[in-house]
Design a protein around this motif. Structure first.
Motif, PDB file in Angstrom:
ATOM      1  N   ILE A  67       2.665   9.508  12.461  1.00 29.79           N
ATOM      2  CA  ILE A  67       2.712   9.181  11.034  1.00 29.79           C
ATOM      3  C   ILE A  67       3.571   7.933  10.808  1.00 29.79           C
ATOM      4  CG2 ILE A  67       3.502   9.994   8.777  1.00 29.79           C
ATOM      5  CD1 ILE A  67       2.697  12.831   9.693  1.00 29.79           C
ATOM      6  N   ALA A  68       4.681   7.816  11.537  1.00 28.66           N
ATOM      7  CA  ALA A  68       5.515   6.618  11.408  1.00 28.66           C
ATOM      8  C   ALA A  68       4.752   5.370  11.820  1.00 28.66           C
ATOM      9  CB  ALA A  68       6.777   6.775  12.262  1.00 28.66           C
ATOM     10  N   ALA A  69       3.921   5.469  12.859  1.00 29.34           N
ATOM     11  CA  ALA A  69       3.126   4.322  13.300  1.00 29.34           C
ATOM     12  C   ALA A  69       2.121   3.919  12.223  1.00 29.34           C
ATOM     13  CB  ALA A  69       2.408   4.654  14.604  1.00 29.34           C
ATOM     14  N   ILE A  70       1.528   4.894  11.561  1.00 25.67           N
ATOM     15  CA  ILE A  70       0.591   4.585  10.476  1.00 25.67           C
ATOM     16  C   ILE A  70       1.322   3.913   9.315  1.00 25.67           C
ATOM     17  CG2 ILE A  70      -0.898   5.622   8.716  1.00 25.67           C
ATOM     18  CD1 ILE A  70      -1.745   7.670  10.832  1.00 25.67           C
ATOM     19  N   GLU A  71       2.522   4.371   9.001  1.00 25.08           N
ATOM     20  CA  GLU A  71       3.295   3.751   7.922  1.00 25.08           C
ATOM     21  C   GLU A  71       3.638   2.302   8.261  1.00 25.08           C
ATOM     22  OE1 GLU A  71       6.476   6.532   7.718  1.00 25.08           O
ATOM     23  OE2 GLU A  71       5.445   7.859   6.289  1.00 25.08           O
ATOM     24  N   ARG A  72       3.959   2.040   9.545  1.00 19.98           N
ATOM     25  CA  ARG A  72       4.227   0.659   9.948  1.00 19.98           C
ATOM     26  C   ARG A  72       2.973  -0.193   9.846  1.00 19.98           C
ATOM     27  NH1 ARG A  72       7.433   3.374  13.814  1.00 19.98           N
ATOM     28  NH2 ARG A  72       5.772   3.246  15.388  1.00 19.98           N
ATOM     29  N   LEU A  73       1.834   0.385  10.240  1.00 20.15           N
ATOM     30  CA  LEU A  73       0.573  -0.359  10.114  1.00 20.15           C
ATOM     31  C   LEU A  73       0.306  -0.737   8.666  1.00 20.15           C
ATOM     32  CD1 LEU A  73      -2.002   1.427  12.474  1.00 20.15           C
ATOM     33  CD2 LEU A  73      -1.341  -0.979  12.545  1.00 20.15           C
ATOM     34  N   ALA A  75       2.418  -1.384   6.342  1.00 17.54           N
ATOM     35  CA  ALA A  75       3.278  -2.508   5.970  1.00 17.54           C
ATOM     36  C   ALA A  75       2.829  -3.807   6.633  1.00 17.54           C
ATOM     37  CB  ALA A  75       4.729  -2.196   6.345  1.00 17.54           C
ATOM     38  N   GLU A  76       2.409  -3.723   7.897  1.00 16.35           N
ATOM     39  CA  GLU A  76       2.026  -4.919   8.645  1.00 16.35           C
ATOM     40  C   GLU A  76       0.662  -5.451   8.259  1.00 16.35           C
ATOM     41  OE1 GLU A  76       4.529  -3.350  12.576  1.00 16.35           O
ATOM     42  OE2 GLU A  76       2.340  -3.301  12.530  1.00 16.35           O
ATOM     43  N   GLY A 104      -2.674  -2.893   0.647  1.00 21.66           N
ATOM     44  CA  GLY A 104      -1.582  -3.465  -0.139  1.00 21.66           C
ATOM     45  C   GLY A 104      -0.211  -3.056   0.332  1.00 21.66           C
ATOM     46  N   GLY A 105      -0.060  -2.759   1.616  1.00 24.04           N
ATOM     47  CA  GLY A 105       1.246  -2.430   2.166  1.00 24.04           C
ATOM     48  C   GLY A 105       1.638  -0.975   2.077  1.00 24.04           C
ATOM     49  N   ARG A 106       0.702  -0.102   1.668  1.00 31.14           N
ATOM     50  CA  ARG A 106       1.063   1.308   1.538  1.00 31.14           C
ATOM     51  C   ARG A 106      -0.114   2.200   1.916  1.00 31.14           C
ATOM     52  NH1 ARG A 106      -0.492   3.896  -3.262  1.00 31.14           N
ATOM     53  NH2 ARG A 106      -1.848   2.620  -4.586  1.00 31.14           N
ATOM     54  N   ILE A 107       0.186   3.467   2.071  1.00 33.57           N
ATOM     55  CA  ILE A 107      -0.869   4.456   2.261  1.00 33.57           C
ATOM     56  C   ILE A 107      -1.428   4.786   0.880  1.00 33.57           C
ATOM     57  CG2 ILE A 107      -1.407   6.801   3.026  1.00 33.57           C
ATOM     58  CD1 ILE A 107       0.968   6.536   4.994  1.00 33.57           C
ATOM     59  N   GLU A 108      -2.654   4.356   0.645  1.00 36.13           N
ATOM     60  CA  GLU A 108      -3.228   4.540  -0.688  1.00 36.13           C
ATOM     61  C   GLU A 108      -3.763   5.947  -0.897  1.00 36.13           C
ATOM     62  OE1 GLU A 108      -6.951   2.405  -2.607  1.00 36.13           O
ATOM     63  OE2 GLU A 108      -5.106   1.233  -2.881  1.00 36.13           O
ATOM     64  N   THR A 109      -4.410   6.493   0.135  1.00 33.26           N
ATOM     65  CA  THR A 109      -4.914   7.858   0.046  1.00 33.26           C
ATOM     66  C   THR A 109      -5.114   8.407   1.453  1.00 33.26           C
ATOM     67  OG1 THR A 109      -6.577   9.277  -1.018  1.00 33.26           O
ATOM     68  CG2 THR A 109      -7.387   7.282   0.042  1.00 33.26           C
ATOM     69  N   VAL A 110      -5.184   9.712   1.547  1.00 31.72           N
ATOM     70  CA  VAL A 110      -5.473  10.371   2.822  1.00 31.72           C
ATOM     71  C   VAL A 110      -6.586  11.387   2.579  1.00 31.72           C
ATOM     72  CG1 VAL A 110      -4.572  11.614   4.816  1.00 31.72           C
ATOM     73  CG2 VAL A 110      -3.040  10.152   3.465  1.00 31.72           C
ATOM     74  N   VAL A 111      -7.694  11.201   3.272  1.00 29.78           N
ATOM     75  CA  VAL A 111      -8.792  12.170   3.242  1.00 29.78           C
ATOM     76  C   VAL A 111      -8.522  13.214   4.317  1.00 29.78           C
ATOM     77  CG1 VAL A 111     -11.283  12.479   3.514  1.00 29.78           C
ATOM     78  CG2 VAL A 111     -10.390  10.389   2.449  1.00 29.78           C
ATOM     79  N   LEU A 112      -8.733  14.480   3.989  1.00 29.47           N
ATOM     80  CA  LEU A 112      -8.456  15.556   4.930  1.00 29.47           C
ATOM     81  C   LEU A 112      -9.739  16.271   5.338  1.00 29.47           C
ATOM     82  CD1 LEU A 112      -5.273  17.070   3.237  1.00 29.47           C
ATOM     83  CD2 LEU A 112      -5.415  15.286   4.987  1.00 29.47           C
ATOM     84  N   LYS A 113      -9.797  16.681   6.583  1.00 29.92           N
ATOM     85  CA  LYS A 113     -10.988  17.309   7.145  1.00 29.92           C
ATOM     86  C   LYS A 113     -11.154  18.729   6.613  1.00 29.92           C
ATOM     87  CE  LYS A 113     -13.269  17.525  11.695  1.00 29.92           C
ATOM     88  NZ  LYS A 113     -13.070  17.204  13.133  1.00 29.92           N
TER      89      LYS A 113
END
Length: 558
Positions: A67-73, A75-76, A104-113
């Motif tokens: 999850i931390a890697a996704i948050e960095r992505l 931002a990058e 836009g530098g953030r997690i806008e939404t998360v679709v769940l299975k």
């Protein structure tokens, strides 16, 4: 309102647990999409962790890293297209299989299975919670619905997305190969398109993971089931798909149309990719195998040469007093044709020493299978010593027919870290050898031409553990054995049904008995490339201690 939408599809090969490297692959795909003017870049299911993670995903520290890697992505990758990437998601103290939309530098939404597969090689109900069906999300001018893999294999999720405003369906997948899988996927996705009237993007990963091989074959379908793009099978690819708004809705313009190989080639490619990725992802560069002069070790040597390069494959001939001259000649010819190193390590001295050591204990008994198996175990000992000394992974070479009925020696010829033909019946081994002799592809690192001599293919199979031994002395002819095994394993037929098909009752019962009593050997066997939906390991899970036999004569389903 914009009437065009560009989607970049990243059909890539992640590695389970290599989170930083997977994130770097995602960044590179995003950069390619940005350079191409994409509105969105899409990666596959659980891409950040690799797939399948099995119980690794239950480790909280691993989930936190992902999850931390996704948050960095997020931002990058702020200045450019949206990025869709699969990964684990925590919500309300539950763990979900999620698809993150970064923009836009953030997690806008998360679709769940929603639908968690719990069959074949999948057991997602063990590790993930099932979520309610999500609605669509908007990227620029388009509302996109993302059923995650299994969600698109059922009509309800796609229909709900269409009813709640989705205009395009983007399906991120981790769908492993088995024989005939591309046609199965196509038929199911066409059904979803016809039901919803929406264009559909089926995006699948590639690469080997333990016994499974993910074969890509991503595709784009327009309403009516018309194929607008077909990505290659087994190869990594980053492709851009353009959608245009029409009076009838969004439609994909014609894109790349890769040819999907026929089954013989697909099976062989799966074996090559499975071995190559298993080696690379476990840290091995070189392999070693016992080359007997027979057909099974010949095809494994060829697969290894094609996967790793001939210079990274060591073949070892381990002759005993029962090894024929033609076996020595044929083994040497295979190694020479492939360009692999071959060493000869006779086991006669070790065999005599073991015989002398056991002679007092075995006095008064007749030589038999025990003495034959000593030879096989000595070969396994020598090969493991070479593997340990030189850091080369030992490949084992038993075909599915032998593994099924236990015609293999545990701690002997079953020794090894990987078996490329574990899910290939003997009769298919013969045909695969002929196919490889007649075909060569750019992805094969071994040489072109008839690398397996005709005599290796046509001579009667023999373990050569006693004078004039033939496999057919102990087993039915392989065409009969494989047909019975196909019924018992692949189709779960009853004994009565096989007898009704014309097979001898005593033969069927004997094969059934051998199949069941060999479970303990398979439990300890090396993993191998999955080619069917009834591969030994995760597809077919039988108890070891089990005494039921099909004695009723009743037919299955009766």
């Amino acid at each position: 309102m914009a009437d065009r939408f560009r989607l970049t599809l990243a059909q890539l090969n992640p590695t389970v647990g290599e989170i930083a490297a997977n994130a770097e692959k995602a960044r590179a795909a995003w950069a390619a999409g940005r350079a191409a003017g994409a509105d969105m870049v899409a990666l596959t299911e659980m891409f950040i962790t690799g797939y399948q993670t099995q119980d690794l995903i239950l480790k909280p520290a691993f989930v936190a890293d992902a999850i931390a890697a996704i948050e960095r992505l997020a931002a990058e990758c702020a200045d450019g297209p949206a990025l869709g990437i699969g990964g684990p998601h925590l919500r309300d103290m539950k763990l979900y299989n999620g698809y993150y939309i970064l923009r836009g530098g953030r997690i806008e939404t998360v679709v769940l299975k929603h639908h968690l597969p719990n069959s074949d090689v999948f057991d997602e109900k063990r590790v993930f919670a099932s979520a309610e069906v999500n609605g669509p999300y908007r990227i620029g001018p388009v509302r996109i619905g993302s059923p995650i893999c299994e969600d698109a294999w059922h009509p309800d999720v796609c229909e709900t997305l269409e009813e709640t405003g989705a205009e395009i369906l983007l399906v991120p997948n981790g769908s492993p190969y088995h024989r005939g899988k591309p046609d199965l996927r196509l038929n199911l996705m066409v059904a979803r398109v016809i039901e919803t009237g929406l264009p559909l993007v089926y995006l699948n990963m590639v690469g080997g993971q333990d016994d499974q091989v993910f074969d890509g074959s991503s595709m784009v379908l327009n309403p009516g089931g018309h194929l607008a793009a077909q990505l290659p099978q087994f190869d990594e690819a980053v492709e851009h798909v353009d959608f245009i708004r029409t009076a009838e809705g969004w439609r994909a313009e014609q894109g790349v149309m890769a040819e999907i190989p026929r089954i013989w080639e697909a099976d062989y490619r799966a074996c090559v990719m499975g071995l190559a990725d298993y080696m690379a992802k476990t840290g091995f560069r070189k392999a070693v195998l016992g080359l007997s002069g027979g057909i099974d070790s010949a095809i494994v040597a060829t697969i290894a040469a094609d996967a790793l390069g001939p210079e990274n494959v060591r073949c070892v001939m381990l002759p005993s007093p029962y090894t024929s001259d033609h076996s020595l000649e044929d083994a040497a010819a295979v190694a020479r044709n492939l360009g692999c190193r071959i060493d000869t390590v006779p086991i006669s001295g070790a065999q005599a020493a073991v015989g002398d050591t056991l002679a007092p204990l075995f006095a008064g008994t007749e030589p038999g299978i025990t003495e034959e198996n000593i030879q096989s175990r000595l070969r396994g000992l020598m090969l493991m010593a070479i593997s340990n000394k030189f850091g080369e992974m030992l490949l084992t070479t038993g075909n599915k027919s032998e593994v099924a009925v236990g015609y293999c020696t545990i701690y002997g010829d079953m020794n090894g870290g990987y078996n490329p033909i574990k899910d290939m019946y003997k009769t298919r081994v013969f045909e695969t050898c002929r196919w490889r002799n007649e075909n060569h592809r750019p992805w094969m690192k071994g040489p072109a031409g008839a690398v397996i001599p005709e005599r290796v293919i046509t001579k009667p199979p023999s373990a050569e553990l006693r004078p004039d031994q033939k496999d057919q002395d102990s087993l039915p002819p392989y065409e009969v054995l494989d047909a019975i095994l196909d019924g018992l394993i692949e189709r779960e037929l009853s004994v009565a049904e096989l007898v009704d098909m014309g097979f001898d009752l005593a033969t069927v019962k004997r094969v059934e008995h051998l199949l069941f009593i060999s479970e303990y050997k398979r439990f300890q066997s090396a993993p191998g490339t999955r080619l069917t939906i009834r591969a030994f390991w995760l597809d077919r899970r039988y108890p070891i201690a089990m005494r039921w036999r099909d004695e009723t004569g009743g037919k299955s389903g009766a």
